[in-house]
Design an enzyme around this catalytic site. Structure first.
Site, PDB file in Angstrom:
ATOM      1  N   ASP A 196       0.916  -1.134   0.000  1.00 31.27           N
ATOM      2  CA  ASP A 196       0.000   0.000   0.000  1.00 31.27           C
ATOM      3  C   ASP A 196       0.956   1.184   0.000  1.00 31.27           C
ATOM      4  O   ASP A 196       1.571   1.495   1.028  1.00 31.27           O
ATOM      5  CB  ASP A 196      -0.864   0.012   1.262  1.00 31.27           C
ATOM      6  CG  ASP A 196      -1.830   1.181   1.256  1.00 31.27           C
ATOM      7  OD1 ASP A 196      -1.362   2.314   1.001  1.00 31.27           O
ATOM      8  OD2 ASP A 196      -3.027   0.998   1.498  1.00 31.27           O
ATOM      9  N   HIS A 197       1.152   1.821  -1.156  1.00 32.46           N
ATOM     10  CA  HIS A 197       2.268   2.760  -1.253  1.00 32.46           C
ATOM     11  C   HIS A 197       2.118   3.964  -0.320  1.00 32.46           C
ATOM     12  O   HIS A 197       3.076   4.636  -0.017  1.00 32.46           O
ATOM     13  CB  HIS A 197       2.533   3.176  -2.707  1.00 32.46           C
ATOM     14  CG  HIS A 197       1.580   4.188  -3.236  1.00 32.46           C
ATOM     15  ND1 HIS A 197       0.298   3.878  -3.592  1.00 32.46           N
ATOM     16  CD2 HIS A 197       1.705   5.517  -3.470  1.00 32.46           C
ATOM     17  CE1 HIS A 197      -0.315   4.963  -4.015  1.00 32.46           C
ATOM     18  NE2 HIS A 197       0.522   5.987  -3.966  1.00 32.46           N
ATOM     19  N   HIS A 259      -5.888   2.952   1.225  1.00 32.54           N
ATOM     20  CA  HIS A 259      -5.094   4.088   1.693  1.00 32.54           C
ATOM     21  C   HIS A 259      -5.762   4.843   2.856  1.00 32.54           C
ATOM     22  O   HIS A 259      -5.133   5.150   3.860  1.00 32.54           O
ATOM     23  CB  HIS A 259      -4.837   5.086   0.560  1.00 32.54           C
ATOM     24  CG  HIS A 259      -4.220   4.460  -0.667  1.00 32.54           C
ATOM     25  ND1 HIS A 259      -3.321   3.430  -0.606  1.00 32.54           N
ATOM     26  CD2 HIS A 259      -4.363   4.736  -1.993  1.00 32.54           C
ATOM     27  CE1 HIS A 259      -2.939   3.100  -1.836  1.00 32.54           C
ATOM     28  NE2 HIS A 259      -3.564   3.873  -2.689  1.00 32.54           N
TER      29      HIS A 259
END
Ligand code: BG6
Length: 508
Positions: A196-197, A259
């Protein structure tokens, strides 16, 4: 509002960074967009910072029939670095083509890995990066196992090989569970890295340091002092060329389930005893479990879903979502989602968490805004100041990464003259650099075996469980889909989410 930049005493930092051990990175989907835009530049960045072992290689795997030389050209365009360093990096890159569903492809990969391992003196340390559509995760992991590539020794402590996957991790609870089963058939949880950047963004990581390395914030980080929390991820970009994926995902699956919920869990979780992957993830799971379940009957009141219509951003006309390339013109997919969540635990009881994300809004801004309670009594009422503004703490995730705190102070001149002042920590002004790319952080952590910034299987399952009633209601079409003009700051329906009408969305 006046802005002050406090004098910051810069005490030499205490830094720990482990560099990567000798590693072979095998990228499936090596000719794809993500590999070029993010993965290759991120690994190159690590090399530039001296964090990559000189014994490393990248083996690109994909269907496109090219060889090492053509792949190196792709790599060199993607990394755009100084000639000697870039050339050296390219020399560590190799390529092999084949069909993902053919066992022969994996036999070829195994042979190539064997040869590269002996060239670079690597033992077991393989990272398989699946930069491919999720439908291929099961096929690739089955075939890796059949080719003897999914194991390295039989010790349960063994964390190699590691497998990295990108979202979407499923479309709902059931498909996410199936996907997990497919991976767990051959890999243990400690070998699986779900990216999950947002967790790799410097300012998101800073939430934990800010909360738990300072004694002054934790005592007031609760329902006694905090009035409400807003988390925003707004984008001015549209869907680029990703209609195929986006139209079946929408803002709920694309941003909210992952996010936004991840940021929420870092803002609201309890402090773990030590900064360690599983302890942190245990706390995040507990937090997500304590979010009040979303009841179908309250969705229309507490959530707003909307889609952008044509508008203007930065003086450019932009089309409506339904007029974007490859989007069906009757699409009912939301490009904006906002909602109110409550957390049923001692710390947060009755504190609303307002969350929003949307594409084609006025600006690209991601923030966490914490509004504290107003003073219980204004001693300045006799001078006409009934209710001084509350303190607001803003964590700017991007852009202009930093943290600011607003407070009331006397202004020069008249006896009672009060104004809001903002004390600001600006990341790039203070450190003189822009924050590093999230993917470099995350890839280094994969190579060093640190799962702190990766979502664990039970975290994702809880997040899917939480949003399941939304998915169901959206699927049935019983929740209205509103429209907003591209370039909007906000719009009427999005503002109606606030039961307390004195609160509104923070400006973008
Ligand atoms: C991705 C989403 O996860 O995040 C994209 O799939 C979105 O739709 C992107 O544009 C936003 O990331 P960032 O880092 O640009 O805020």
């Amino acid at each position: 509002m006046k802005k002050i930049s406090p004098k910051v005493e810069y005490i030499p930092p205490f830094c720990i960074e482990n560099s990567a051990p000798a590693t072979g990175v095998v990228i499936f989907g090596a000719s794809g967009d993500l590999t070029k835009r993010k993965i290759l530049p991120a690994i190159y960045q690590l090399q530039k910072q001296g964090l990559l072992n000189e014994n490393f290689y990248i083996l690109g795997c994909a269907r496109t029939d090219i060889g090492d030389d053509s792949f190196r050209k792709i790599v060199s365009q993607a990394i755009d670095g100084n000639k000697k360093q870039a050339k050296d990096f390219c020399n560590h890159c190799f390529y092999i083509s084949g069909q993902y569903d053919r066992p022969e492809f994996y036999q070829d990969i195994a042979k190539r890995i064997l040869q590269l391992d002996s060239q670079y003196n690597i033992k077991c340390a393989h990272v398989f990066y699946l930069s491919v559509p999720p439908i291929l995760f099961g096929t690739i992991s089955d075939n890796l196992d059949n080719a003897g590539l999914a194991h390295c020794g039989s010790s349960p402590e063994e964390t190699y090989p590691r497998i990295v996957i990108e979202k979407p991790f499923g479309r709902d609870i059931e498909s996410a569970a199936k996907l997990d089963d497919a991976l767990h058939r051959h890999f243990r949880e400690k070998q699986i890295y779900r990216i999950d950047h947002y967790l790799g963004k410097e300012t998101v990581q800073n939430i934990l340091m800010f909360r738990f390395a300072n004694a002054i914030f934790e005592p007031i980080w609760n329902r006694n002092y905090i009035d409400n929390v807003q988390i925003t991820i707004a984008e001015s970009l549209g869907i680029e060329h990703r209609a195929g994926y986006y139209d079946s995902a929408g803002a709920l699956r694309d941003m909210f389930q992952n996010h936004i919920i991840q940021i929420l869990s870092l803002v609201a979780m309890e402090p773990p005893a030590i900064f360690e992957a599983n302890q942190i993830r245990d706390e995040k799971v507990k937090l997500i479990e304590s979010i009040r379940p979303i009841l179908p009957e309250s969705i229309e009141k507490d959530f707003v879903r909307a889609q952008y219509s044509a508008g203007t951003i930065d003086d450019q006309n932009v089309p409506a979502y339904i007029d974007e390339e490859d989007v069906p013109n009757d699409s009912q997919t939301e490009t904006f989602l906002a909602g109110k969540l409550m957390i049923d635990n001692w710390r947060w009881k009755d504190v609303p968490f307002y969350l929003r994300t949307g594409k084609r809004l006025a600006k690209r801004v991601s923030t966490v805004v914490i509004t504290f309670k107003k003073v219980p009594h204004s001693m300045f009422a006799s001078s006409g100041i009934d209710s001084p503004q509350p303190n607001v703490l803003t964590i700017r995730i991007q852009p202009q990464e930093g943290i600011s705190l607003s407070f009331q102070a006397k202004r020069p001149g008249s006896k009672t003259c009060m104004g809001t002042i903002q004390m600001d920590f600006d990341y790039s002004t203070l450190f003189g650099v822009t924050p590093p790319e999230a993917y470099s952080r995350l890839l280094l952590d994969v190579m060093t075996g640190d799962q702190t910034l990766f979502a664990r299987s039970d975290e994702l399952a809880q997040a899917w469980k939480l949003v399941d009633p939304l998915l169901d209601t959206f699927r049935k079409g019983t929740c209205p889909l509103y429209h907003y003009h591209a370039g909007s700051q906000s719009f009427a329906q999005a503002d109606q989410i606030f039961t307390d009408k004195s609160i509104g969305w923070c400006p973008l």
